[in-house]
Design a protein around this motif. Structure first.
Motif, PDB file in Angstrom:
ATOM      1  N   ARG A 220      -9.999 -15.234  14.651  1.00  0.00           N
ATOM      2  CA  ARG A 220     -11.278 -14.359  14.686  1.00  0.00           C
ATOM      3  C   ARG A 220     -10.641 -12.867  14.371  1.00  0.00           C
ATOM      4  O   ARG A 220     -11.188 -11.820  14.633  1.00  0.00           O
ATOM      5  CB  ARG A 220     -11.777 -14.374  16.040  1.00  0.00           C
TER       6      ARG A 220
ATOM      7  N   PRO B  65      -9.745  -9.510  12.862  1.00  0.00           N
ATOM      8  CA  PRO B  65     -10.584  -8.591  11.800  1.00  0.00           C
ATOM      9  C   PRO B  65      -9.774  -8.662  10.634  1.00  0.00           C
ATOM     10  O   PRO B  65     -10.245  -8.413   9.558  1.00  0.00           O
ATOM     11  CB  PRO B  65     -10.490  -7.415  12.648  1.00  0.00           C
TER      12      PRO B  65
ATOM     13  N   ASP C 231     -16.369 -11.832   9.879  1.00  0.00           N
ATOM     14  CA  ASP C 231     -17.660 -11.749  10.055  1.00  0.00           C
ATOM     15  C   ASP C 231     -18.792 -12.447   9.166  1.00  0.00           C
ATOM     16  O   ASP C 231     -19.719 -12.930   9.498  1.00  0.00           O
ATOM     17  CB  ASP C 231     -18.065  -9.958  10.177  1.00  0.00           C
ATOM     18  N   GLU C 232     -18.278 -12.348   7.938  1.00  0.00           N
ATOM     19  CA  GLU C 232     -19.026 -13.082   6.800  1.00  0.00           C
ATOM     20  C   GLU C 232     -19.018 -14.573   7.028  1.00  0.00           C
ATOM     21  O   GLU C 232     -19.870 -15.278   6.877  1.00  0.00           O
ATOM     22  CB  GLU C 232     -18.737 -12.785   5.452  1.00  0.00           C
TER      23      GLU C 232
ATOM     24  N   GLN D 228     -18.341 -16.108   9.964  1.00  0.00           N
ATOM     25  CA  GLN D 228     -19.580 -16.542  11.233  1.00  0.00           C
ATOM     26  C   GLN D 228     -20.961 -16.548  10.720  1.00  0.00           C
ATOM     27  O   GLN D 228     -21.688 -17.395  11.304  1.00  0.00           O
ATOM     28  CB  GLN D 228     -19.222 -15.680  12.182  1.00  0.00           C
ATOM     29  N   SER D 229     -21.429 -15.568   9.720  1.00  0.00           N
ATOM     30  CA  SER D 229     -22.834 -15.711   9.371  1.00  0.00           C
ATOM     31  C   SER D 229     -22.942 -17.111   8.476  1.00  0.00           C
ATOM     32  O   SER D 229     -24.171 -17.618   8.562  1.00  0.00           O
ATOM     33  CB  SER D 229     -23.107 -14.458   8.594  1.00  0.00           C
TER      34      SER D 229
END
Length: 338
Positions: free
Chosen positions: A73, A75, A174-175, A177-178
């Motif tokens: 996770r 960044p 982040d992407e 996770q989406s």
DNA sequence: AATATATGCAAAG
DNA sequence: TTTGCCTATATTT
């Protein structure tokens, strides 16, 4: 030609071959030149599958041992997201000293020095060892790319080439996770949630056959597992999901867990029970993508209904049916499945 | 040499 | 519901 089991198997292979290594990333074909440039020289720290999606996590090359925990996770971890689509494939080759050498079309076809079985789950991040080995082509014979190679990953003792993917891109955490948020539970993953699957199927009038192919309902199931799981459950694919008893839907999930994990472990889809196969015997080739293990099931005995239209049902003898639905061929037995 | 096929999915109509 | 797309392989001409 992959369903989810193939992708999980690939994730394990990448872990075994590359985890902890700095990789050279290129795009011999050129269509992924930009993304390859971004990843080139970074360190592969985690390899993960969710359904048919493969995520390879690359940390900056200078990441230290103490930073490893939580990298999934972090960044600054970048992810290579690939999806093989209908005919994408990874092909592997390796040096003699590779932990295993895989040459694959869709999934590892041949491995050198492979242990009896791969670990049944991918190593956790904390298991990843940071190595100082730098990829080199000086000590072994790296083959030229064959065909339209979108991405080449070169490690210390192995090379992996990707052809024909339907998706291949670099994304942020982040992407990633989406993307995952749009996927249903995966029967192969430990975090796969049966209750979510049962609830969703029961909420819709869409046929159970269609829902099983919907990656937002259950991730990793494709045309073969759909047809075979419904046969094994005795369920007509055309029945609306909400009319299938929830206990039956739950049983389908439990069966998918067994079938798909077995597929990931062995590299082939085999859904027939031994008593429903023909006489044991060596004729016929074993299924492509198997490890060629002794006793592997011949290709023509691996399925109940998939690609068997017109042939007699293995259980009741009535001809297997086929119908095109949403652009895909659906196979089932009109007698055994009600 | 050309054509058909494939274990997939997303966008367009 | 149909179209377009990504590519290798098997089958047909």
């Amino acid at each position: 030609m992959p369903e989810g089991h193939t992708v999980h198997r690939l994730a394990r292979t990448f872990d075994t071959l590359y985890a902890g290594q700095v990789l050279r990333v290129s795009s011999p074909q050129g269509r992924f030149a930009d993304g390859a440039g971004v990843l080139d020289g970074r360190r592969l720290v985690v390899s993960e599958a969710w359904g048919k999606q493969l995520f390879l996590g690359f940390a900056p090359a200078d990441v230290s041992d103490t930073q490893v925990t939580g990298l999934t996770r972090a960044p600054d971890t970048l992810w290579l997201r690939t999806h093989l689509g209908l005919y994408g494939a990874w092909t592997f080759a390796g040096a003699p000293d590779a932990p295993e050498v895989a040459h694959a079309i869709g999934a590892p076809r041949r491995r050198i020095g492979e242990r009896d079985s791969l670990p049944s789950s991918a190593p956790s991040v904390s298991d990843v060892r940071i190595t100082s080995v730098t990829p080199t082509s000086d000590t072994w014979d790296v083959p030229e790319p064959r065909g339209q190679v979108r991405v080449r990953l070169l490690g210390a003792h192995a090379v992996a080439d990707l052809t024909g993917p339907t998706a291949c891109e670099v994304i942020t955490t982040d992407e990633k996770q989406s993307v995952e948020a749009r996927l249903g539970p995966d029967p192969i993953r430990d975090d796969g949630d049966p209750a979510a699957f049962v609830a969703r199927v029961g909420r819709s009038r869409v046929t159970i056959g269609q829902q099983l192919m919907d990656q937002a309902v259950v991730a990793g199931v494709g045309n073969i597992y759909r047809a075979e799981a419904l046969f094994r459950a005795g369920v007509d694919p055309l029945r609306p999901g909400r009319e299938v008893p929830s206990a039956t839907v739950r049983a389908i999930w439990d069966d998918l867990v067994v079938l798909m994990r077995d597929g990931a472990d062995h590299g082939a889809i085999v859904t027939t029970r031994p008593e429903d196969r023909g006489p044991a015997g060596g004729r016929g080739r074993t299924r492509q993508n198997t490890d060629g293990a002794p006793g592997a099931v011949p290709a023509d005995q691996a399925f109940y209904v998939y690609h068997r239209d017109g042939l007699p049902c293995r259980v009741c003898g009535s001809p297997v049916l086929v119908k095109e639905l949403a652009g895909r061929n659906l196979f089932w037995c009109g007698t055994c499945q009600t």
